[in-house]
Write a protein that holds these residues in place. Structure first.
Motif, PDB file in Angstrom:
ATOM      1  N   ARG A  96      49.476 -36.912  58.388  1.00 25.65           N
ATOM      2  CA  ARG A  96      49.790 -36.518  57.017  1.00 25.65           C
ATOM      3  C   ARG A  96      50.895 -37.371  56.396  1.00 25.65           C
ATOM      4  N   ASP A  97      51.430 -38.296  57.141  1.00 27.83           N
ATOM      5  CA  ASP A  97      52.489 -39.176  56.653  1.00 27.83           C
ATOM      6  C   ASP A  97      51.932 -40.590  56.562  1.00 27.83           C
ATOM      7  N   ALA A  98      51.961 -41.164  55.371  1.00 23.83           N
ATOM      8  CA  ALA A  98      51.388 -42.495  55.159  1.00 23.83           C
ATOM      9  C   ALA A  98      52.361 -43.621  55.470  1.00 23.83           C
ATOM     10  N   THR A  99      53.576 -43.292  55.839  1.00 25.84           N
ATOM     11  CA  THR A  99      54.579 -44.312  56.118  1.00 25.84           C
ATOM     12  C   THR A  99      54.093 -45.275  57.196  1.00 25.84           C
ATOM     13  N   GLY A 100      54.215 -46.572  56.907  1.00 26.00           N
ATOM     14  CA  GLY A 100      53.842 -47.583  57.881  1.00 26.00           C
ATOM     15  C   GLY A 100      52.395 -48.017  57.836  1.00 26.00           C
ATOM     16  N   LEU A 101      51.579 -47.379  57.017  1.00 29.68           N
ATOM     17  CA  LEU A 101      50.178 -47.777  56.923  1.00 29.68           C
ATOM     18  C   LEU A 101      50.033 -49.055  56.098  1.00 29.68           C
ATOM     19  N   ALA A 102      48.939 -49.757  56.326  1.00 25.94           N
ATOM     20  CA  ALA A 102      48.681 -51.024  55.638  1.00 25.94           C
ATOM     21  C   ALA A 102      48.054 -50.769  54.273  1.00 25.94           C
ATOM     22  N   ILE A 103      48.814 -50.109  53.417  1.00 30.39           N
ATOM     23  CA  ILE A 103      48.408 -49.832  52.039  1.00 30.39           C
ATOM     24  C   ILE A 103      49.611 -50.123  51.151  1.00 30.39           C
ATOM     25  N   PRO A 104      49.417 -50.266  49.839  1.00 33.07           N
ATOM     26  CA  PRO A 104      50.542 -50.600  48.956  1.00 33.07           C
ATOM     27  C   PRO A 104      51.693 -49.601  49.064  1.00 33.07           C
ATOM     28  N   ALA A 105      52.907 -50.110  49.041  1.00 34.87           N
ATOM     29  CA  ALA A 105      54.093 -49.265  49.184  1.00 34.87           C
ATOM     30  C   ALA A 105      54.177 -48.166  48.122  1.00 34.87           C
ATOM     31  N   PRO A 106      53.882 -48.458  46.847  1.00 31.09           N
ATOM     32  CA  PRO A 106      53.934 -47.367  45.859  1.00 31.09           C
ATOM     33  C   PRO A 106      52.944 -46.242  46.172  1.00 31.09           C
ATOM     34  N   LEU A 107      51.790 -46.597  46.729  1.00 33.65           N
ATOM     35  CA  LEU A 107      50.808 -45.574  47.096  1.00 33.65           C
ATOM     36  C   LEU A 107      51.323 -44.730  48.254  1.00 33.65           C
ATOM     37  N   ILE A 108      51.982 -45.356  49.210  1.00 38.40           N
ATOM     38  CA  ILE A 108      52.576 -44.602  50.319  1.00 38.40           C
ATOM     39  C   ILE A 108      53.527 -43.542  49.780  1.00 38.40           C
ATOM     40  N   ALA A 109      54.367 -43.934  48.830  1.00 41.79           N
ATOM     41  CA  ALA A 109      55.337 -42.994  48.268  1.00 41.79           C
ATOM     42  C   ALA A 109      54.641 -41.832  47.565  1.00 41.79           C
ATOM     43  N   VAL A 110      53.593 -42.131  46.810  1.00 34.78           N
ATOM     44  CA  VAL A 110      52.862 -41.084  46.085  1.00 34.78           C
ATOM     45  C   VAL A 110      52.182 -40.133  47.066  1.00 34.78           C
ATOM     46  N   LEU A 111      51.497 -40.679  48.058  1.00 32.39           N
ATOM     47  CA  LEU A 111      50.794 -39.827  49.020  1.00 32.39           C
ATOM     48  C   LEU A 111      51.771 -38.946  49.795  1.00 32.39           C
ATOM     49  N   ASN A 112      52.887 -39.510  50.205  1.00 31.05           N
ATOM     50  CA  ASN A 112      53.857 -38.719  50.963  1.00 31.05           C
ATOM     51  C   ASN A 112      54.463 -37.606  50.115  1.00 31.05           C
ATOM     52  N   ARG A 113      54.629 -37.863  48.827  1.00 26.00           N
ATOM     53  CA  ARG A 113      55.219 -36.840  47.955  1.00 26.00           C
ATOM     54  C   ARG A 113      54.239 -35.698  47.696  1.00 26.00           C
ATOM     55  N   VAL A 114      52.961 -36.031  47.532  1.00 27.11           N
ATOM     56  CA  VAL A 114      51.988 -35.008  47.162  1.00 27.11           C
ATOM     57  C   VAL A 114      51.358 -34.328  48.377  1.00 27.11           C
ATOM     58  N   ALA A 115      51.471 -34.927  49.548  1.00 22.10           N
ATOM     59  CA  ALA A 115      50.804 -34.391  50.741  1.00 22.10           C
ATOM     60  C   ALA A 115      51.143 -32.928  51.030  1.00 22.10           C
TER      61      ALA A 115
END
Length: 298
Positions: free
Chosen positions: A83-102
């Motif tokens: 459930r944590d996108a940190t460190g995944l090979a996706i754009p950094a802004p998307l990581i922040a959005v996914l982690n906030r809304v998860a």
């Protein structure tokens, strides 16, 4: 024949991504979604920010053909429980959005979405176990090409954020929440999408070779028309012959030929149906199909 196999996933982050994509593309009201637990005011604000983020970029992209969207899909192909996108090979802004809304997604709607996916997987596994072997064999016969040897990763999400529903390259993204993908149609669409991996390669190459020989240029939907018809007809025949089940193929039931490909209907009746019945060989069927197909798209 080696049986095609499917590696099913109901992955949290993949589903979160497609949830946000679908809401943004379809312009759905967040307030009216079928929440398990209605979000609080602050949670609605987080959701709105996430949807606005998708609207500004990803909602404008094609999930199948856009390189950025392909990369995101690959990057999110991780453990289903993560459930944590940190460190995944996706754009950094998307990581922040996914982690906030998860946490909001997890609390408010993930339970029912995961259940939808798991129910779809269960019914489709049962259908595949009963009828998949014969369906696969006939598709391989008519397409003159085998299914992939390695398991096909099949990510099940509630909705895909696309008008057409499922989409596939080497990986299937399948919607569990669409009424037209339920019941026996789930079996047809599983093999339809699986045949998008490599199974149509011989068909596409043969069509292209004949077009070149006939000095025809441009792009043609012929391969997709024949793929749709073949998988649907095979599924219909196998279900009838194996279990006396009446099944109307997806494209016929949903009027796809009339809506998208009416100019190919005569060709199907006059060339491809005789091929499936053994009256033409593959080479002759392709030659006649290309020669009779409508003018190419410019």
């Amino acid at each position: 024949m080696q049986r095609a196999s499917f590696e099913y996933h109901s992955a949290f982050l993949m589903n979160l991504h497609h949830f946000l994509l679908d809401v943004s593309v379809s312009n759905k009201s967040l307030q009216e979604l079928p929440w398990d637990n209605k979000p609080a005011e602050a949670e609605f604000a987080i959701l709105k920010d996430a949807v606005d983020f998708y609207l500004a970029d990803y909602a404008k992209r094609d999930p199948l053909f856009d390189a950025t969207m392909q990369g995101i899909k690959r990057g999110l192909s991780v453990d289903d429980q993560r459930r944590d996108a940190t460190g995944l090979a996706i754009p950094a802004p998307l990581i922040a959005v996914l982690n906030r809304v998860a946490p909001v997604y997890a609390r408010c709607i993930w339970a029912s979405q995961n259940k939808s996916n798991q129910d779809w997987i269960k019914q489709t596994k049962q259908l595949d176990a009963s009828y998949g072997k014969e369906i696969q064999a006939r598709i391989e016969k008519y397409m003159v090409h085998a299914f992939p040897v390695k398991p096909i990763r099949s990510d099940i999400v509630v909705l895909t954020g696309t008008r057409q529903g499922a989409y596939t390259d080497e990986q299937i993204i399948m919607p569990s929440g669409r009424p037209d993908y339920q019941g026996l149609a789930a079996l047809e669409m599983l093999y339809h999408e699986a045949s998008h991996t490599t199974v149509t390669d011989t068909l596409v190459a043969a069509i292209n070779d004949r077009m070149k020989a006939a000095h025809r240029q441009g792009e043609s939907d012929l391969w997709h028309v024949l793929q749709f018809y073949t998988v649907g007809k095979v599924t219909q025949d196998v279900l009838k012959q194996s279990a006396n089940l009446d099944y109307q193929p997806y494209a016929l039931k949903n009027g796809l030929y009339q809506k998208a490909w009416p100019e190919y209907l005569d060709l199907i009746d006059q060339v491809w149906e005789p091929y499936l019945e053994g009256q033409l060989n593959f080479k002759d069927a392709i030659t006649q199909a290309v020669d009779q197909m409508p003018a190419e798209k410019k």
